[in-house]
Design a protein around this motif. Structure first.
Motif, PDB file in Angstrom:
ATOM      1  N   GLY A  80      12.437  23.140 -35.362  1.00 46.63           N
ATOM      2  CA  GLY A  80      11.196  23.412 -36.002  1.00 46.63           C
ATOM      3  C   GLY A  80       9.984  23.249 -35.641  1.00 46.63           C
ATOM      4  N   ILE A  81      10.317  22.206 -34.174  1.00 44.74           N
ATOM      5  CA  ILE A  81       8.983  21.055 -34.276  1.00 44.74           C
ATOM      6  C   ILE A  81       7.753  22.467 -33.654  1.00 44.74           C
ATOM      7  CG2 ILE A  81       8.125  19.375 -32.374  1.00 44.74           C
ATOM      8  CD1 ILE A  81      10.109  18.462 -34.479  1.00 44.74           C
ATOM      9  N   PRO A  82       6.708  21.743 -33.737  1.00 45.97           N
ATOM     10  CA  PRO A  82       5.521  22.342 -33.328  1.00 45.97           C
ATOM     11  C   PRO A  82       5.105  23.308 -31.924  1.00 45.97           C
ATOM     12  CG  PRO A  82       4.788  21.850 -35.030  1.00 45.97           C
ATOM     13  CD  PRO A  82       6.227  21.103 -34.359  1.00 45.97           C
ATOM     14  N   GLU A  83       5.422  23.855 -31.067  1.00 48.85           N
ATOM     15  CA  GLU A  83       5.101  24.144 -30.023  1.00 48.85           C
ATOM     16  C   GLU A  83       4.425  22.936 -28.912  1.00 48.85           C
ATOM     17  OE1 GLU A  83       6.930  25.649 -25.855  1.00 48.85           O
ATOM     18  OE2 GLU A  83       7.964  25.802 -28.096  1.00 48.85           O
ATOM     19  N   LYS A 113       5.242  20.876 -25.969  1.00 49.99           N
ATOM     20  CA  LYS A 113       4.482  20.565 -24.648  1.00 49.99           C
ATOM     21  C   LYS A 113       4.345  19.399 -24.495  1.00 49.99           C
ATOM     22  CE  LYS A 113       3.457  25.593 -23.766  1.00 49.99           C
ATOM     23  NZ  LYS A 113       2.070  26.489 -24.163  1.00 49.99           N
ATOM     24  N   TRP A 114       3.162  18.086 -25.466  1.00 43.91           N
ATOM     25  CA  TRP A 114       2.769  17.235 -25.357  1.00 43.91           C
ATOM     26  C   TRP A 114       3.915  16.452 -25.319  1.00 43.91           C
ATOM     27  CZ3 TRP A 114       2.945  12.125 -26.603  1.00 43.91           C
ATOM     28  CH2 TRP A 114       2.378  10.931 -26.414  1.00 43.91           C
ATOM     29  N   ILE A 115       5.087  16.418 -25.575  1.00 39.06           N
ATOM     30  CA  ILE A 115       6.526  15.590 -25.434  1.00 39.06           C
ATOM     31  C   ILE A 115       6.805  15.640 -24.269  1.00 39.06           C
ATOM     32  CG2 ILE A 115       8.669  15.074 -26.098  1.00 39.06           C
ATOM     33  CD1 ILE A 115       7.651  15.568 -29.487  1.00 39.06           C
ATOM     34  N   GLU A 116       7.455  17.483 -23.410  1.00 38.91           N
ATOM     35  CA  GLU A 116       7.693  17.410 -22.688  1.00 38.91           C
ATOM     36  C   GLU A 116       6.400  16.633 -21.721  1.00 38.91           C
ATOM     37  OE1 GLU A 116      10.211  19.317 -21.462  1.00 38.91           O
ATOM     38  OE2 GLU A 116      11.208  18.522 -23.096  1.00 38.91           O
ATOM     39  N   SER A 117       5.122  16.928 -21.468  1.00 36.16           N
ATOM     40  CA  SER A 117       4.700  16.405 -20.533  1.00 36.16           C
ATOM     41  C   SER A 117       4.358  14.918 -20.604  1.00 36.16           C
ATOM     42  CB  SER A 117       3.257  16.665 -20.501  1.00 36.16           C
ATOM     43  OG  SER A 117       2.327  16.634 -21.614  1.00 36.16           O
ATOM     44  N   HIS A 118       4.399  14.152 -21.387  1.00 35.53           N
ATOM     45  CA  HIS A 118       4.715  12.696 -21.874  1.00 35.53           C
ATOM     46  C   HIS A 118       5.944  11.443 -21.711  1.00 35.53           C
ATOM     47  CE1 HIS A 118       1.163  13.950 -22.783  1.00 35.53           C
ATOM     48  NE2 HIS A 118      -0.024  13.012 -22.629  1.00 35.53           N
ATOM     49  N   ARG A 119       7.352  12.672 -21.588  1.00 33.19           N
ATOM     50  CA  ARG A 119       7.797  12.440 -21.806  1.00 33.19           C
ATOM     51  C   ARG A 119       8.677  10.900 -20.903  1.00 33.19           C
ATOM     52  NH1 ARG A 119      12.191  14.449 -24.057  1.00 33.19           N
ATOM     53  NH2 ARG A 119      11.672  17.053 -24.025  1.00 33.19           N
ATOM     54  N   PRO A 120       8.016  11.185 -19.370  1.00 33.49           N
ATOM     55  CA  PRO A 120       8.590   9.572 -18.937  1.00 33.49           C
ATOM     56  C   PRO A 120       7.650   8.614 -19.402  1.00 33.49           C
ATOM     57  CG  PRO A 120       8.090  11.476 -17.281  1.00 33.49           C
ATOM     58  CD  PRO A 120       7.939  11.642 -18.756  1.00 33.49           C
ATOM     59  N   LYS A 167      10.396   9.008 -30.683  1.00 34.76           N
ATOM     60  CA  LYS A 167      11.966   9.819 -31.333  1.00 34.76           C
ATOM     61  C   LYS A 167      12.505  11.047 -30.900  1.00 34.76           C
ATOM     62  CE  LYS A 167      10.539   9.197 -36.394  1.00 34.76           C
ATOM     63  NZ  LYS A 167      11.128   9.452 -37.605  1.00 34.76           N
ATOM     64  N   TYR A 168      11.978  11.462 -30.188  1.00 35.23           N
ATOM     65  CA  TYR A 168      12.067  12.835 -29.792  1.00 35.23           C
ATOM     66  C   TYR A 168      12.220  12.785 -27.915  1.00 35.23           C
ATOM     67  CZ  TYR A 168      11.154  14.698 -34.388  1.00 35.23           C
ATOM     68  OH  TYR A 168      11.348  15.023 -36.092  1.00 35.23           O
ATOM     69  N   ALA A 169      12.046  11.217 -27.780  1.00 32.21           N
ATOM     70  CA  ALA A 169      11.328  10.908 -25.873  1.00 32.21           C
ATOM     71  C   ALA A 169      12.851  11.639 -25.416  1.00 32.21           C
ATOM     72  CB  ALA A 169      10.918   9.908 -25.719  1.00 32.21           C
ATOM     73  N   SER A 170      14.017  11.343 -25.926  1.00 31.29           N
ATOM     74  CA  SER A 170      14.756  12.089 -24.803  1.00 31.29           C
ATOM     75  C   SER A 170      15.763  13.433 -25.206  1.00 31.29           C
ATOM     76  CB  SER A 170      16.046  11.226 -24.912  1.00 31.29           C
ATOM     77  OG  SER A 170      16.480  10.492 -26.972  1.00 31.29           O
ATOM     78  N   VAL A 171      14.925  13.817 -27.182  1.00 28.28           N
ATOM     79  CA  VAL A 171      15.763  15.468 -27.486  1.00 28.28           C
ATOM     80  C   VAL A 171      14.965  16.461 -26.096  1.00 28.28           C
ATOM     81  CG1 VAL A 171      15.403  16.826 -29.694  1.00 28.28           C
ATOM     82  CG2 VAL A 171      15.548  14.201 -29.557  1.00 28.28           C
ATOM     83  N   PRO A 172      16.464  17.415 -26.479  1.00 30.86           N
ATOM     84  CA  PRO A 172      15.579  18.394 -25.158  1.00 30.86           C
ATOM     85  C   PRO A 172      14.910  19.688 -25.570  1.00 30.86           C
ATOM     86  CG  PRO A 172      17.952  18.592 -24.860  1.00 30.86           C
ATOM     87  CD  PRO A 172      17.903  17.194 -26.168  1.00 30.86           C
ATOM     88  N   ALA A 173      13.811  19.826 -25.297  1.00 29.43           N
ATOM     89  CA  ALA A 173      13.148  20.868 -25.261  1.00 29.43           C
ATOM     90  C   ALA A 173      13.932  22.190 -26.030  1.00 29.43           C
ATOM     91  CB  ALA A 173      12.284  21.367 -24.543  1.00 29.43           C
TER      92      ALA A 173
END
Length: 169
Positions: free
Chosen positions: A141-144, A148-155, A128-134
């Motif tokens: 309030g999403i944990p850091e 980081k996991w979402i950012e590194s796996h976004r593609p 759900k957060y794949a297209s939401v900017p960091a």
């Protein structure tokens, strides 16, 4: 899967710098022709990686044929092959310059796949957060560690969403 040429060029240059690997031009030239390290990477990966090929001289001869170093043309029963000495040289060049690179690459794929293993509800939440900017994730309030996991796996997440949408269509 083998790396695309531009990705290989960048990743191999980074690997060489970090691992202090310096391919010698003389090693990469044989029979008046250049050995293309990317193409060697592609053919070895397509044959099932060097772990599967091992010291199989016949397989290295087929790889040599695919790279254009044909001494024995293809027949109805056999693919084109290079000479035994060229096969041995290609195997040597591979071990010297590409084996550790490909091993690192394969391990990174396995690590990525293992990183993606999580409980399906958590994965769905992250998708759900794949297209939401960091920045916005932080504001929500999403944990850091999750960001980081979402950012590194976004593609990968976005590709998975696209595949789901195509499947549903």
């Amino acid at each position: 899967p083998p790396l695309a040429p531009e990705v290989f060029a960048s990743a191999f240059a980074n690997f060489c710098a970090k691992a202090n690997v310096h391919p010698e031009p003389a090693q990469l030239k044989r029979d008046g022709r250049q050995i293309n390290l990317h193409q060697l990477h592609v053919e070895v990966m397509n044959m099932g990686t060097s772990f599967r090929i091992g010291n199989n001289d016949d397989t290295w001869a087929v790889i040599g044929g695919k790279l254009g170093f044909v001494q024995f043309p293809a027949s109805d029963a056999e693919p084109a092959k290079c000479s035994p000495s060229m096969a041995a040289h290609l195997h040597h060049v591979y071990k010297q310059y590409l084996a550790m690179f490909d091993s690192t690459y394969i391990h990174s794929i396995v690590r990525r796949k293992n990183d993606m293993r999580m409980d399906p509800t958590q994965l769905n939440e992250f998708m759900k957060y794949a297209s939401v900017p960091a920045q916005e994730l932080r504001a929500r309030g999403i944990p850091e560690v999750a960001i980081k996991w979402i950012e590194s796996h976004r593609p990968i997440l976005q590709r998975h969403i696209q595949q789901q949408q195509e499947y549903r269509a």
